[in-house]
Design a protein around this motif. Structure first.
Motif, PDB file in Angstrom:
ATOM      1  N   TYR A 131       0.844  -1.181  -0.130  1.00 17.02           N
ATOM      2  CA  TYR A 131       0.049   0.237  -0.108  1.00 17.02           C
ATOM      3  C   TYR A 131       0.904   1.423  -0.081  1.00 17.02           C
ATOM      4  CZ  TYR A 131      -2.794  -3.603   1.939  1.00 17.02           C
ATOM      5  OH  TYR A 131      -3.611  -4.990   2.048  1.00 17.02           O
ATOM      6  N   ARG A 132       0.423   2.301  -0.607  1.00 14.96           N
ATOM      7  CA  ARG A 132       1.395   3.564  -0.726  1.00 14.96           C
ATOM      8  C   ARG A 132       0.987   4.180   0.350  1.00 14.96           C
ATOM      9  NH1 ARG A 132       1.728   6.220  -6.551  1.00 14.96           N
ATOM     10  NH2 ARG A 132       3.378   7.446  -5.410  1.00 14.96           N
ATOM     11  N   SER A 133       1.821   4.872   1.049  1.00 15.14           N
ATOM     12  CA  SER A 133       1.483   5.544   2.177  1.00 15.14           C
ATOM     13  C   SER A 133       0.606   6.726   1.900  1.00 15.14           C
ATOM     14  CB  SER A 133       2.689   6.204   3.256  1.00 15.14           C
ATOM     15  OG  SER A 133       3.646   6.881   2.274  1.00 15.14           O
ATOM     16  N   SER A 134       0.824   7.357   0.787  1.00 20.97           N
ATOM     17  CA  SER A 134       0.288   8.590   0.468  1.00 20.97           C
ATOM     18  C   SER A 134      -1.273   8.296   0.158  1.00 20.97           C
ATOM     19  CB  SER A 134       0.715   9.258  -0.877  1.00 20.97           C
ATOM     20  OG  SER A 134       0.472   8.551  -1.898  1.00 20.97           O
ATOM     21  N   GLU A 135      -1.496   7.192  -0.321  1.00 21.30           N
ATOM     22  CA  GLU A 135      -3.118   6.757  -0.585  1.00 21.30           C
ATOM     23  C   GLU A 135      -3.875   6.288   0.742  1.00 21.30           C
ATOM     24  OE1 GLU A 135      -2.158   5.034  -4.890  1.00 21.30           O
ATOM     25  OE2 GLU A 135      -2.674   3.611  -3.518  1.00 21.30           O
ATOM     26  N   ILE A 136      -2.868   5.773   1.664  1.00 17.60           N
ATOM     27  CA  ILE A 136      -3.755   5.320   3.137  1.00 17.60           C
ATOM     28  C   ILE A 136      -3.698   6.694   3.862  1.00 17.60           C
ATOM     29  CG2 ILE A 136      -2.941   4.255   5.299  1.00 17.60           C
ATOM     30  CD1 ILE A 136      -3.446   2.584   2.841  1.00 17.60           C
ATOM     31  N   GLN A 137      -3.000   7.685   3.814  1.00 12.87           N
ATOM     32  CA  GLN A 137      -3.454   9.007   4.026  1.00 12.87           C
ATOM     33  C   GLN A 137      -4.574   9.521   3.688  1.00 12.87           C
ATOM     34  OE1 GLN A 137       0.368  11.280   3.662  1.00 12.87           O
ATOM     35  NE2 GLN A 137       1.240  10.393   5.251  1.00 12.87           N
ATOM     36  N   GLU A 138      -4.774   9.436   2.467  1.00 10.86           N
ATOM     37  CA  GLU A 138      -6.180   9.964   1.751  1.00 10.86           C
ATOM     38  C   GLU A 138      -7.290   9.047   2.226  1.00 10.86           C
ATOM     39  OE1 GLU A 138      -8.481  12.429  -0.147  1.00 10.86           O
ATOM     40  OE2 GLU A 138      -6.275  12.680   0.220  1.00 10.86           O
ATOM     41  N   PHE A 139      -7.162   7.719   2.396  1.00  8.59           N
ATOM     42  CA  PHE A 139      -8.083   6.976   2.939  1.00  8.59           C
ATOM     43  C   PHE A 139      -8.550   7.284   4.193  1.00  8.59           C
ATOM     44  CE2 PHE A 139      -8.654   3.263   5.768  1.00  8.59           C
ATOM     45  CZ  PHE A 139     -10.004   2.820   5.213  1.00  8.59           C
ATOM     46  N   LEU A 140      -7.546   7.684   5.006  1.00  7.04           N
ATOM     47  CA  LEU A 140      -7.844   7.828   6.420  1.00  7.04           C
ATOM     48  C   LEU A 140      -8.459   9.379   6.431  1.00  7.04           C
ATOM     49  CD1 LEU A 140      -4.438   7.149   8.348  1.00  7.04           C
ATOM     50  CD2 LEU A 140      -6.841   5.888   8.542  1.00  7.04           C
ATOM     51  N   LYS A 141      -8.191  10.201   5.630  1.00  8.32           N
ATOM     52  CA  LYS A 141      -9.059  11.506   5.783  1.00  8.32           C
ATOM     53  C   LYS A 141     -10.333  11.475   5.394  1.00  8.32           C
ATOM     54  CE  LYS A 141      -4.835  14.280   4.344  1.00  8.32           C
ATOM     55  NZ  LYS A 141      -4.144  15.033   3.202  1.00  8.32           N
ATOM     56  N   GLN A 142     -10.556  10.516   4.203  1.00 10.78           N
ATOM     57  CA  GLN A 142     -11.877  10.264   3.591  1.00 10.78           C
ATOM     58  C   GLN A 142     -12.754   9.597   4.859  1.00 10.78           C
ATOM     59  OE1 GLN A 142     -13.346  11.256   0.790  1.00 10.78           O
ATOM     60  NE2 GLN A 142     -11.498  12.440   0.367  1.00 10.78           N
ATOM     61  N   ARG A 143     -12.140   8.706   5.606  1.00  7.41           N
ATOM     62  CA  ARG A 143     -12.986   8.133   6.853  1.00  7.41           C
ATOM     63  C   ARG A 143     -13.286   9.001   7.725  1.00  7.41           C
ATOM     64  NH1 ARG A 143     -15.095   3.215   5.877  1.00  7.41           N
ATOM     65  NH2 ARG A 143     -14.608   2.477   7.847  1.00  7.41           N
ATOM     66  N   GLY A 144     -12.364  10.064   7.985  1.00 12.45           N
ATOM     67  CA  GLY A 144     -12.442  10.797   8.959  1.00 12.45           C
ATOM     68  C   GLY A 144     -13.470  12.028   8.696  1.00 12.45           C
ATOM     69  N   LYS A 145     -13.971  12.312   7.717  1.00 15.32           N
ATOM     70  CA  LYS A 145     -15.129  13.223   7.259  1.00 15.32           C
ATOM     71  C   LYS A 145     -16.663  12.834   7.664  1.00 15.32           C
ATOM     72  CE  LYS A 145     -12.829  15.086   3.257  1.00 15.32           C
ATOM     73  NZ  LYS A 145     -12.678  15.536   1.754  1.00 15.32           N
ATOM     74  N   LYS A 146     -17.185  13.540   8.365  1.00 14.92           N
ATOM     75  CA  LYS A 146     -18.502  13.218   8.863  1.00 14.92           C
ATOM     76  C   LYS A 146     -19.394  13.676   7.552  1.00 14.92           C
ATOM     77  CE  LYS A 146     -17.804  14.275  13.491  1.00 14.92           C
ATOM     78  NZ  LYS A 146     -18.103  15.194  14.565  1.00 14.92           N
TER      79      LYS A 146
END
Length: 87
Positions: A70-85
């Motif tokens: 997994y690319r770390s930048s894509e995981i960071q984006e995944f976490l940002k998306q999951r954190g949005k309400k």
């Protein structure tokens, strides 16, 4: 007895290498394997498999060794998306 101690150090060294491993990828990004990502996110490897099956995270499968990365930048984006309400 010394042989047993040396073998123990070898096992510990391999575990530490695995825990600290970050492989260079394109554009200076890093790659994480299943174990690294599961530890980082605090989830099981089965949960990662569910994320992959649902298309929630992008991954790269290496035929040579059969591992997923997994690319770390894509995981960071995944976490940002999951954190949005949702509104």
């Amino acid at each position: 007895m010394i042989l047993t101690i040396v073998e123990g150090f070898d096992r510990i060294e391999k575990k530490l290498d695995r825990m600290n491993r970050l492989k260079d990828c394109l554009d200076g990004d890093t790659l994480l394997d299943n174990c690294d990502l599961a530890n980082l996110l605090g989830v099981t490897q089965r949960t990662l498999a569910r994320y992959r099956e649902k298309g929630l995270i992008r991954y790269y499968h290496m035929d040579k060794n059969g591992k997923n990365y997994y690319r770390s930048s894509e995981i960071q984006e995944f976490l940002k998306q999951r954190g949005k309400k949702k509104e």
